[in-house]
Motif scaffolding. Structure first.
Motif, PDB file in Angstrom:
ATOM      1  N   ARG A   1       0.922  -1.118  -0.021  1.00 49.66           N
ATOM      2  CA  ARG A   1      -0.026  -0.153  -0.202  1.00 49.66           C
ATOM      3  C   ARG A   1       0.791   1.173  -0.058  1.00 49.66           C
ATOM      4  NH1 ARG A   1      -4.989   1.491   4.170  1.00 49.66           N
ATOM      5  NH2 ARG A   1      -5.499   3.603   3.217  1.00 49.66           N
ATOM      6  N   PHE A   2       1.987   1.275   0.811  1.00 48.96           N
ATOM      7  CA  PHE A   2       2.678   2.240   0.594  1.00 48.96           C
ATOM      8  C   PHE A   2       3.449   2.660  -0.574  1.00 48.96           C
ATOM      9  CE2 PHE A   2       7.312   3.583   2.043  1.00 48.96           C
ATOM     10  CZ  PHE A   2       7.006   5.255   2.113  1.00 48.96           C
ATOM     11  N   ALA A   3       3.817   1.452  -1.244  1.00 49.41           N
ATOM     12  CA  ALA A   3       4.348   1.543  -2.436  1.00 49.41           C
ATOM     13  C   ALA A   3       3.438   2.404  -3.580  1.00 49.41           C
ATOM     14  CB  ALA A   3       5.008   0.037  -3.089  1.00 49.41           C
ATOM     15  N   SER A   4       2.127   2.018  -3.304  1.00 47.53           N
ATOM     16  CA  SER A   4       1.188   2.417  -4.337  1.00 47.53           C
ATOM     17  C   SER A   4       1.163   4.142  -4.271  1.00 47.53           C
ATOM     18  CB  SER A   4      -0.181   2.024  -4.068  1.00 47.53           C
ATOM     19  OG  SER A   4      -0.696   2.435  -2.787  1.00 47.53           O
ATOM     20  N   TYR A   5       1.557   4.658  -3.219  1.00 47.08           N
ATOM     21  CA  TYR A   5       1.276   6.059  -3.043  1.00 47.08           C
ATOM     22  C   TYR A   5       2.675   6.507  -3.584  1.00 47.08           C
ATOM     23  CZ  TYR A   5      -2.263   5.841   0.440  1.00 47.08           C
ATOM     24  OH  TYR A   5      -3.704   5.841   1.152  1.00 47.08           O
ATOM     25  N   LEU A   6       3.626   6.077  -3.939  1.00 48.79           N
ATOM     26  CA  LEU A   6       4.973   6.640  -4.463  1.00 48.79           C
ATOM     27  C   LEU A   6       5.095   6.237  -5.927  1.00 48.79           C
ATOM     28  CD1 LEU A   6       7.225   5.394  -1.297  1.00 48.79           C
ATOM     29  CD2 LEU A   6       6.066   7.649  -1.511  1.00 48.79           C
ATOM     30  N   ALA A   7       5.532   7.400  -6.648  1.00 46.12           N
ATOM     31  CA  ALA A   7       6.022   7.313  -7.868  1.00 46.12           C
ATOM     32  C   ALA A   7       7.471   6.473  -8.142  1.00 46.12           C
ATOM     33  CB  ALA A   7       6.211   8.864  -8.650  1.00 46.12           C
ATOM     34  N   PHE A   8       8.281   6.801  -7.044  1.00 47.15           N
ATOM     35  CA  PHE A   8       9.621   5.989  -7.233  1.00 47.15           C
ATOM     36  C   PHE A   8       9.710   5.564  -6.101  1.00 47.15           C
ATOM     37  CE2 PHE A   8       9.999   9.410 -10.413  1.00 47.15           C
ATOM     38  CZ  PHE A   8      10.402   8.634 -11.368  1.00 47.15           C
ATOM     39  N   SER A   9       9.166   4.364  -5.649  1.00 52.51           N
ATOM     40  CA  SER A   9       9.280   3.616  -4.295  1.00 52.51           C
ATOM     41  C   SER A   9      10.604   3.008  -3.946  1.00 52.51           C
ATOM     42  CB  SER A   9       8.115   2.867  -4.031  1.00 52.51           C
ATOM     43  OG  SER A   9       8.237   1.477  -4.852  1.00 52.51           O
ATOM     44  N   PRO A  10      10.793   2.754  -2.662  1.00 47.40           N
ATOM     45  CA  PRO A  10      12.046   2.075  -2.261  1.00 47.40           C
ATOM     46  C   PRO A  10      11.716   0.522  -2.671  1.00 47.40           C
ATOM     47  CG  PRO A  10      11.390   2.992  -0.413  1.00 47.40           C
ATOM     48  CD  PRO A  10      10.399   3.275  -1.565  1.00 47.40           C
ATOM     49  N   SER A  11      12.491  -0.431  -2.337  1.00 49.84           N
ATOM     50  CA  SER A  11      12.318  -1.889  -2.931  1.00 49.84           C
ATOM     51  C   SER A  11      11.126  -2.248  -2.461  1.00 49.84           C
ATOM     52  CB  SER A  11      13.633  -2.483  -2.695  1.00 49.84           C
ATOM     53  OG  SER A  11      13.803  -2.783  -1.342  1.00 49.84           O
ATOM     54  N   GLU A  12      10.326  -3.125  -2.991  1.00 52.17           N
ATOM     55  CA  GLU A  12       8.954  -3.554  -2.190  1.00 52.17           C
ATOM     56  C   GLU A  12       9.391  -4.549  -1.439  1.00 52.17           C
ATOM     57  OE1 GLU A  12       4.378  -4.536  -3.600  1.00 52.17           O
ATOM     58  OE2 GLU A  12       5.931  -3.776  -5.090  1.00 52.17           O
ATOM     59  N   ALA A  13       8.781  -4.786  -0.169  1.00 52.17           N
ATOM     60  CA  ALA A  13       9.049  -5.704   0.550  1.00 52.17           C
ATOM     61  C   ALA A  13       8.630  -7.169   0.132  1.00 52.17           C
ATOM     62  CB  ALA A  13       8.393  -5.774   1.974  1.00 52.17           C
ATOM     63  N   LYS A  14       9.235  -8.301  -0.079  1.00 49.27           N
ATOM     64  CA  LYS A  14       9.050  -9.458  -0.394  1.00 49.27           C
ATOM     65  C   LYS A  14       8.125 -10.075   0.410  1.00 49.27           C
ATOM     66  CE  LYS A  14      13.581 -10.400  -2.277  1.00 49.27           C
ATOM     67  NZ  LYS A  14      14.882 -11.417  -2.183  1.00 49.27           N
ATOM     68  N   SER A  15       7.987  -9.800   1.845  1.00 48.26           N
ATOM     69  CA  SER A  15       7.101 -10.328   2.819  1.00 48.26           C
ATOM     70  C   SER A  15       6.692  -9.350   4.113  1.00 48.26           C
ATOM     71  CB  SER A  15       7.377 -11.569   3.492  1.00 48.26           C
ATOM     72  OG  SER A  15       6.342 -12.134   4.060  1.00 48.26           O
ATOM     73  N   LEU A  16       5.373  -9.223   4.239  1.00 46.43           N
ATOM     74  CA  LEU A  16       5.146  -8.159   5.490  1.00 46.43           C
ATOM     75  C   LEU A  16       5.558  -9.101   6.867  1.00 46.43           C
ATOM     76  CD1 LEU A  16       2.055  -6.604   4.268  1.00 46.43           C
ATOM     77  CD2 LEU A  16       4.170  -5.606   4.311  1.00 46.43           C
ATOM     78  N   ARG A  17       6.006 -10.234   6.783  1.00 42.71           N
ATOM     79  CA  ARG A  17       6.263 -11.038   7.826  1.00 42.71           C
ATOM     80  C   ARG A  17       7.692 -11.263   7.809  1.00 42.71           C
ATOM     81  NH1 ARG A  17       3.440 -13.921  11.816  1.00 42.71           N
ATOM     82  NH2 ARG A  17       4.545 -15.634  12.648  1.00 42.71           N
ATOM     83  N   THR A  18       8.400 -10.410   7.990  1.00 41.24           N
ATOM     84  CA  THR A  18      10.035 -10.687   7.838  1.00 41.24           C
ATOM     85  C   THR A  18      10.636 -10.006   9.202  1.00 41.24           C
ATOM     86  OG1 THR A  18      10.058 -10.467   5.343  1.00 41.24           O
ATOM     87  CG2 THR A  18      12.201 -10.070   6.554  1.00 41.24           C
ATOM     88  N   GLU A  19      11.481 -10.874   9.561  1.00 37.37           N
ATOM     89  CA  GLU A  19      12.505 -10.427  10.782  1.00 37.37           C
ATOM     90  C   GLU A  19      13.880 -10.052  10.001  1.00 37.37           C
ATOM     91  OE1 GLU A  19      13.967 -11.714  15.189  1.00 37.37           O
ATOM     92  OE2 GLU A  19      13.096 -13.287  14.021  1.00 37.37           O
ATOM     93  N   TYR A  20      14.154  -8.889   9.987  1.00 37.27           N
ATOM     94  CA  TYR A  20      15.398  -8.444   9.296  1.00 37.27           C
ATOM     95  C   TYR A  20      16.601  -8.717  10.045  1.00 37.27           C
ATOM     96  CZ  TYR A  20      11.959  -6.446   5.716  1.00 37.27           C
ATOM     97  OH  TYR A  20      10.960  -6.269   4.835  1.00 37.27           O
ATOM     98  N   GLY A  21      16.670  -8.330  11.169  1.00 35.12           N
ATOM     99  CA  GLY A  21      17.880  -8.403  12.304  1.00 35.12           C
ATOM    100  C   GLY A  21      18.915  -7.577  11.762  1.00 35.12           C
TER     101      GLY A  21
END
Length: 794
Positions: free
Chosen positions: A643-663
């Motif tokens: 949803r955040f990506a849809s607001y942006l013309a040039f968005s950062p890399s899209e999250a592969k999953s919303l359930r990610t622990e990056y650490g």
């Protein structure tokens, strides 16, 4: 004659044989053997046979393996016919290992049982026909079966047994060959050399030899005639055959499958019988043997003698259960992978005690620890805190050694190196935390939680007690050892510690200090450090000895332990997917401060922020720009939710999953329309660990705190506060996201359970029946006990 010509002659003979046999798989077998014979020798790198393996973990290197299938494994429970399902799973494992490049040989029983089934069928059919002709009608009398002679049964069953093996192995494109032997084949030098040459040629051509004693012609076994020294072993049964064959062929490993789990110190089923994990030649006098199995002519004593003979000849041996339905499908592969299955025979006895012995010592000493007075347990913890300060130089020297080795190895990521490192400041903080635990220890074990007057002179109490034996498994984090030790001491629990090898030197000295402190009150063995080669999975199988497992480490470690520990409760969390929700009425200063601390203070921690939820009204405001600028300044990589990506013309890399622990210095940003939508998002993608709302609206905050189902829910505070030390618990053994027993940061309280004490005066349940003279009162009483020897008046 050249080798290729020999192969061609062998192949022509094989084609003639299969064409004259009734084999449903003959074509596939022909193609398989043709491929092997014409392609030349397979490139199998055999281990140079220099003696038996010293440890289970080395069994992974075994190249030449003999699998002995006892009569109880191969035959059905009625001793008439074969256990086909069990046999099929064993064949699958052997074929898989063969296809890995190992050289597999099978010593099998079953010909007598197979022949007995066949002969019984023939006799019943024959007698039924004769009776039908004699009586002139179809009513048959009871048919009695004669006693069948074993050698006749073997003669009738041998061909069928081999045909069955051939059909099963052909499913895995693996060829087999039958080899029948007798005692004379080993005592006659020429025959022994011929046998050795034949087996080696078969192994070279990637064929699995199926070996059995020629029971159709062997004489009855003579008592006490086997195992006559290293150079001679009488082939009395398939145990001695497998041992002799393994030594003769210089096999690396002999796996003897039977109908028991392994070798016990007394007959299985007796009250004190314990499975022996590792058996040494010097332990023979401590074993009491039971009766033989329901079939076969050997027994456990024969297996042990044969195993020791093979061990002395340089072959490692494992005796295990091949009949248990839950393990038969992987028992052979588990043994080859070095897992703790059955009894492993070793000539080298480790310097220290086995992990089973350590656990038993810890349990016994732990019961004494639990019986100490609260102030005595507190004294032990205070002494440990003092030792951390007194011995700081020795601790830091050991830690520097571990750090240097880890940096030189280069396999630890920066986050784990940071956890591995100790400093004077860390040791000081550890000592402070331990003193907090020492204070709490004065009111932990034996605390009365509830008192009830059940009836006149019948009083019930619920009190706190230790859980029992704890197993704490931690990775490269040596500061965990004194923390967990102190919590275990305060709660009266015995403790088994398994640390990462990266911190071996630091763990060793910290454990010595813990034992030194425990020795103040004579309970030095209550905390044990496992330094043997046991895998974590093997430790998780000690369900009869360990009461609770607490993993401290990566999410992968926790998940592995949760899968392995099927019979032991596991306290912990597998993921730390923590959220910070920025509400539309949030303070700018608080948002920047909380988001920075939650993500950047310690990105590898399980309580670090992984997802940032932004209210839609904040999206195009200066506050949002400040959040993004701050994250970029801290070098945090941003991943955009859909949803955040849809607001942006040039968005950062899209999250592969919303359930990610990056650490790490990474996080996901997503947009929501309301506090309720934020709660729903967290319930769907979170891990029930720690979640935060930042807002100035008290009503919104209180709804968030009440609606969200996580172990820790904060309002206007960093997620990094989810910590036992910061909660005032002194320290924690971990953070639990479970809903049973303990939740959130688990300190002293989470390591206690309860028991009920009932004090009566000759009361019986019958006194409270309709005809009885007593009635229940169930009155709540103050939790403070009355003076000793007195009871409160009714």
């Amino acid at each position: 004659m050249c080798v290729l010509q020999i192969r061609k002659h062998l192949f022509v003979f094989y084609l003639w044989k299969v064409d004259n046999d009734d084999c449903c798989c003959s074509l596939l077998c022909k193609l398989c053997l043709l491929d092997v014979l014409l392609a030349g020798p397979t490139m199998v790198r055999t281990r140079s046979h220099v003696g038996s393996f010293a440890h289970r973990g080395e069994l992974r290197r075994a190249k030449r393996i003999v699998v002995k299938l006892g009569s109880a494994v191969v035959t059905r429970g009625d001793e008439c016919g074969l256990a086909l399902g069990r046999l099929a799973s064993i064949v699958e494992q052997v074929a898989m290992l063969q296809n890995q490049g190992r050289e597999m040989m099978i010593v099998t029983s079953g010909a007598v049982a197979f022949g007995k089934q066949r002969l019984r069928h023939e006799i019943l059919l024959s007698q039924s026909v004769r009776q039908a002709l004699h009586s002139g009608h179809n009513q048959l009398k009871d048919v009695s079966l004669p006693v069948l002679e074993a050698r006749a049964c073997a003669a009738a069953g041998q061909s069928g047994l081999m045909a069955l093996y051939e059909a099963m192995f052909t499913q895995y494109t693996t060829c087999t060959a039958q080899v029948l032997v007798t005692n004379l084949d080993f005592h006659d030098d020429q025959k022994r050399q011929n046998l050795n040459s034949t087996l080696r040629e078969l192994l070279r051509m990637n064929i699995v030899p199926i070996i059995n004693t020629n029971d159709a012609v062997v004489p009855p076994p003579e008592p006490n005639s086997d195992l006559q020294g290293v150079s001679v072993i009488s082939i009395k049964d398939n145990d001695s055959l497998a041992a002799r064959l393994a030594v003769e062929m210089k096999a690396d490993l002999l796996i003897a499958l039977s109908d028991v789990e392994g070798l016990y110190n007394s007959p299985p089923g007796t009250d004190d019988a314990k499975l022996i994990d590792i058996f040494y030649p010097g332990d023979q006098q401590s074993i009491i043997y039971g009766t033989k199995s329901r079939v076969g002519i050997g027994g456990m004593e024969a297996k042990v003698k044969a195993a020791l003979w093979a061990l002395q000849g340089g072959t490692s041996v494992v005796i295990a259960n091949g009949t248990h339905p839950k393990v038969t499908g992987h028992v052979i592969t588990d043994i080859v992978e070095g897992k703790k299955v059955g009894t492993f025979f070793s000539e080298i006895q480790p310097a220290g005690p086995t992990v089973e012995h350590q656990t038993e010592m810890a349990r016994i000493s732990g019961r004494t620890l639990a019986s100490l007075q609260p102030h005595q347990r507190s004294e032990i913890i205070c002494r440990l805190a003092e030792l951390l300060t007194e011995k700081s130089e020795e601790i830091l020297t050991a830690n520097k050694t571990d750090m240097d080795l880890a940096v030189h190895a280069g396999h630890l990521p920066p986050a784990m190196l940071k956890r591995l490192s100790l400093s004077p400041a860390k040791l000081t903080a550890l000592a402070v935390g331990l003193r907090q635990i020492a204070v709490a220890a004065r009111d932990s074990v034996g605390r009365v939680l509830r008192r009830t007057r059940v009836a006149h002179n019948l009083e019930l109490e619920q009190i706190t007690v230790p859980i029992g034996v704890l197993l704490v498994i931690f990775e490269a984090r040596p500061d965990c050892l004194p923390q967990v030790s102190a919590l275990a001491i305060a709660s009266g629990n015995a403790l088994l510690l398994k640390g990462g090898k990266e911190a071996a030197n630091t763990n060793r000295i910290l454990h010595q200090l813990a034992q030194q402190a425990l020795s103040v009150h004579g309970v030095g063995e209550a905390v044990q450090l496992v330094s043997t080669r046991e895998d974590v999975e093997d430790l998780c199988r000690l369900d009869k000895m360990i009461d609770l497992i607490i993993p401290r480490g990566s999410s992968q470690l926790v998940r592995n332990i949760q899968r392995a520990a099927k019979g032991i409760p596991v306290l912990g969390h597998s993921e730390g997917i923590c959220h910070v929700y920025v509400d539309g009425e949030a303070s700018v200063d608080k948002v920047i401060k909380i988001v920075r601390d939650s993500k950047c203070d310690y990105p590898a921690a399980c309580n670090a922020m992984e997802s940032l939820l932004i209210h839609r009204d904040v999206l195009r405001t200066p506050l949002f720009d400040q959040i993004v600028d701050m994250l970029r300044a801290e070098r945090v990589k941003i991943h955009a939710g859909p949803r955040f990506a849809s607001y942006l013309a040039f968005s950062p890399s899209e999250a592969k999953s919303l359930r990610t622990e990056y650490g790490d210095l990474e996080c996901c940003i997503e947009v929501v329309d309301s506090m309720q939508e934020a709660v729903d998002h967290i319930h769907k993608y979170g891990s029930s660990h720690t979640d935060v709302i930042v807002t100035e609206n008290e009503d919104t905050a209180e709804q968030f705190l009440q609606l969200l189902d996580s172990a820790c829910v904060f309002w206007n505070a960093s997620s990094r506060f989810a910590d036992g030390y910061r909660f005032g618990l002194g320290a924690e053994v971990g953070i639990s996201t479970a809903r049973v027993h303990a939740r959130g940061p688990v300190g002293l309280e989470g390591l206690l359970t309860t028991k009920w004490l009932l004090r009566g005066d000759g009361h019986a349940a019958a006194d409270f029946s309709e005809q009885g003279s007593m009635e229940y009162l169930h009155q709540e009483l103050p939790v403070e006990r009355p003076p000793a020897g007195q009871r409160e008046s009714n």
